[in-house]
Motif scaffolding. Structure first.
Motif, mmCIF file in Angstrom:
data_model
loop_
_atom_site.group_PDB
_atom_site.id
_atom_site.type_symbol
_atom_site.label_atom_id
_atom_site.label_comp_id
_atom_site.label_asym_id
_atom_site.label_seq_id
_atom_site.Cartn_x
_atom_site.Cartn_y
_atom_site.Cartn_z
ATOM 1 N N CYS A 22 -43.201 -54.255 -3.818
ATOM 2 C CA CYS A 22 -42.846 -52.996 -3.167
ATOM 3 C C CYS A 22 -44.130 -52.383 -2.633
ATOM 4 O O CYS A 22 -45.010 -51.992 -3.421
ATOM 5 C CB CYS A 22 -42.166 -52.056 -4.147
ATOM 6 S SG CYS A 22 -41.882 -50.393 -3.512
ATOM 7 N N ALA A 23 -44.230 -52.314 -1.325
ATOM 8 C CA ALA A 23 -45.417 -51.757 -0.677
ATOM 9 C C ALA A 23 -45.157 -50.298 -0.332
ATOM 10 O O ALA A 23 -44.126 -49.961 0.264
ATOM 11 C CB ALA A 23 -45.744 -52.546 0.580
ATOM 12 N N ALA A 24 -46.100 -49.445 -0.695
ATOM 13 C CA ALA A 24 -45.963 -48.008 -0.447
ATOM 14 C C ALA A 24 -46.902 -47.573 0.669
ATOM 15 O O ALA A 24 -47.997 -48.120 0.819
ATOM 16 C CB ALA A 24 -46.277 -47.230 -1.717
ATOM 17 N N SER A 25 -46.467 -46.579 1.413
ATOM 18 C CA SER A 25 -47.240 -46.140 2.586
ATOM 19 C C SER A 25 -48.342 -45.165 2.237
ATOM 20 O O SER A 25 -49.299 -45.017 2.977
ATOM 21 C CB SER A 25 -46.310 -45.484 3.608
ATOM 22 O OG SER A 25 -45.707 -44.325 3.046
ATOM 23 N N ARG A 26 -48.219 -44.522 1.111
ATOM 24 C CA ARG A 26 -49.099 -43.399 0.839
ATOM 25 C C ARG A 26 -50.405 -43.830 0.187
ATOM 26 O O ARG A 26 -50.399 -44.615 -0.752
ATOM 27 C CB ARG A 26 -48.397 -42.375 -0.035
ATOM 28 C CG ARG A 26 -49.081 -41.035 -0.052
ATOM 29 C CD ARG A 26 -48.253 -39.991 -0.745
ATOM 30 N NE ARG A 26 -48.916 -38.713 -0.780
ATOM 31 C CZ ARG A 26 -48.739 -37.757 0.113
ATOM 32 N NH1 ARG A 26 -47.916 -37.943 1.112
ATOM 33 N NH2 ARG A 26 -49.369 -36.606 -0.001
ATOM 34 N N ARG A 27 -51.498 -43.260 0.633
ATOM 35 C CA ARG A 27 -52.791 -43.630 0.078
ATOM 36 C C ARG A 27 -52.999 -43.099 -1.324
ATOM 37 O O ARG A 27 -53.841 -43.610 -2.042
ATOM 38 C CB ARG A 27 -53.907 -43.136 1.000
ATOM 39 C CG ARG A 27 -54.036 -43.932 2.288
ATOM 40 C CD ARG A 27 -55.105 -43.350 3.170
ATOM 41 N NE ARG A 27 -54.707 -42.052 3.693
ATOM 42 C CZ ARG A 27 -55.504 -41.281 4.427
ATOM 43 N NH1 ARG A 27 -56.728 -41.648 4.696
ATOM 44 N NH2 ARG A 27 -55.051 -40.128 4.885
ATOM 45 N N THR A 28 -52.215 -42.073 -1.725
ATOM 46 C CA THR A 28 -52.339 -41.534 -3.082
ATOM 47 C C THR A 28 -51.377 -42.236 -4.025
ATOM 48 O O THR A 28 -50.944 -41.678 -5.025
ATOM 49 C CB THR A 28 -52.074 -40.026 -3.095
ATOM 50 O OG1 THR A 28 -50.802 -39.782 -2.482
ATOM 51 C CG2 THR A 28 -53.160 -39.290 -2.357
ATOM 52 N N PHE A 29 -51.030 -43.468 -3.702
ATOM 53 C CA PHE A 29 -50.104 -44.287 -4.470
ATOM 54 C C PHE A 29 -50.424 -44.273 -5.947
ATOM 55 O O PHE A 29 -49.529 -44.234 -6.779
ATOM 56 C CB PHE A 29 -50.164 -45.715 -3.914
ATOM 57 C CG PHE A 29 -49.465 -46.745 -4.742
ATOM 58 C CD1 PHE A 29 -50.176 -47.565 -5.618
ATOM 59 C CD2 PHE A 29 -48.097 -46.917 -4.627
ATOM 60 C CE1 PHE A 29 -49.532 -48.538 -6.353
ATOM 61 C CE2 PHE A 29 -47.446 -47.888 -5.369
ATOM 62 C CZ PHE A 29 -48.161 -48.694 -6.230
ATOM 63 N N SER A 30 -51.697 -44.300 -6.296
ATOM 64 C CA SER A 30 -52.076 -44.425 -7.700
ATOM 65 C C SER A 30 -51.614 -43.227 -8.532
ATOM 66 O O SER A 30 -51.507 -43.342 -9.753
ATOM 67 C CB SER A 30 -53.591 -44.589 -7.833
ATOM 68 O OG SER A 30 -54.258 -43.449 -7.321
ATOM 69 N N TYR A 31 -51.306 -42.114 -7.893
ATOM 70 C CA TYR A 31 -50.866 -40.935 -8.632
ATOM 71 C C TYR A 31 -49.361 -40.903 -8.865
ATOM 72 O O TYR A 31 -48.863 -40.038 -9.566
ATOM 73 C CB TYR A 31 -51.274 -39.669 -7.893
ATOM 74 C CG TYR A 31 -52.774 -39.507 -7.751
ATOM 75 C CD1 TYR A 31 -53.393 -39.595 -6.509
ATOM 76 C CD2 TYR A 31 -53.569 -39.291 -8.868
ATOM 77 C CE1 TYR A 31 -54.758 -39.462 -6.380
ATOM 78 C CE2 TYR A 31 -54.943 -39.158 -8.743
ATOM 79 C CZ TYR A 31 -55.531 -39.243 -7.500
ATOM 80 O OH TYR A 31 -56.884 -39.114 -7.370
ATOM 81 N N TYR A 32 -48.639 -41.838 -8.257
ATOM 82 C CA TYR A 32 -47.189 -41.836 -8.342
ATOM 83 C C TYR A 32 -46.687 -42.730 -9.465
ATOM 84 O O TYR A 32 -47.245 -43.794 -9.731
ATOM 85 C CB TYR A 32 -46.573 -42.313 -7.021
ATOM 86 C CG TYR A 32 -46.549 -41.250 -5.952
ATOM 87 C CD1 TYR A 32 -47.724 -40.832 -5.339
ATOM 88 C CD2 TYR A 32 -45.348 -40.662 -5.559
ATOM 89 C CE1 TYR A 32 -47.701 -39.854 -4.366
ATOM 90 C CE2 TYR A 32 -45.319 -39.681 -4.586
ATOM 91 C CZ TYR A 32 -46.495 -39.279 -3.999
ATOM 92 O OH TYR A 32 -46.475 -38.299 -3.038
#
Length: 120
Positions: A22-32
């Protein structure tokens, strides 16, 4: 906003393995918090696994499935081993900035889903 795109589903025989991505678009992915859910025809969407501060699994997949994440690639994975016909479902990736539990209604962002079919 977070866009999520799943891949890796397919048809596999019982006992086989698949890895979903699952690829996420947001650069703050690590916080999710990132979760995996699944939905079989005629059934409610159910929790599979989640990765946030802790990693949790549904009892039905514990010991067979592993969730992992690569924050540098904004990607979360679900490694599925020893697959059973009852694992057949559409698998969804979900994300939330705060909630880290099992209730699908609490997750804000969803992918489009990827079909996993396990033949007996």
């Amino acid at each position: 906003q977070v866009q999520l795109v799943e891949s890796g589903g397919g048809l596999v025989q019982a006992g086989g393995s698949l890895r979903l991505s699952c690829a996420a678009s947001r650069r703050t992915f690590s916080y999710y918090v990132m979760g995996w859910f699944r939905q079989a025809p005629g059934k409610e969407r159910e929790f599979v696994a989640a990765s946030g501060g802790n990693t949790i699994y549904a009892d039905s997949v514990k010991g067979r499935f592993t969730i992992s994440r690569d924050n540098a690639k904004n990607t979360v994975y679900l490694q599925m081993n020893s697959l059973k016909p009852e694992d057949t479902a559409v698998y969804y990736c979900a994300a939330d900035p705060h909630y880290s539990g099992r209730d699908y209604k609490e997750y804000d962002y969803w992918g489009q889903g990827t079909q996993v079919t396990v033949s007996s």
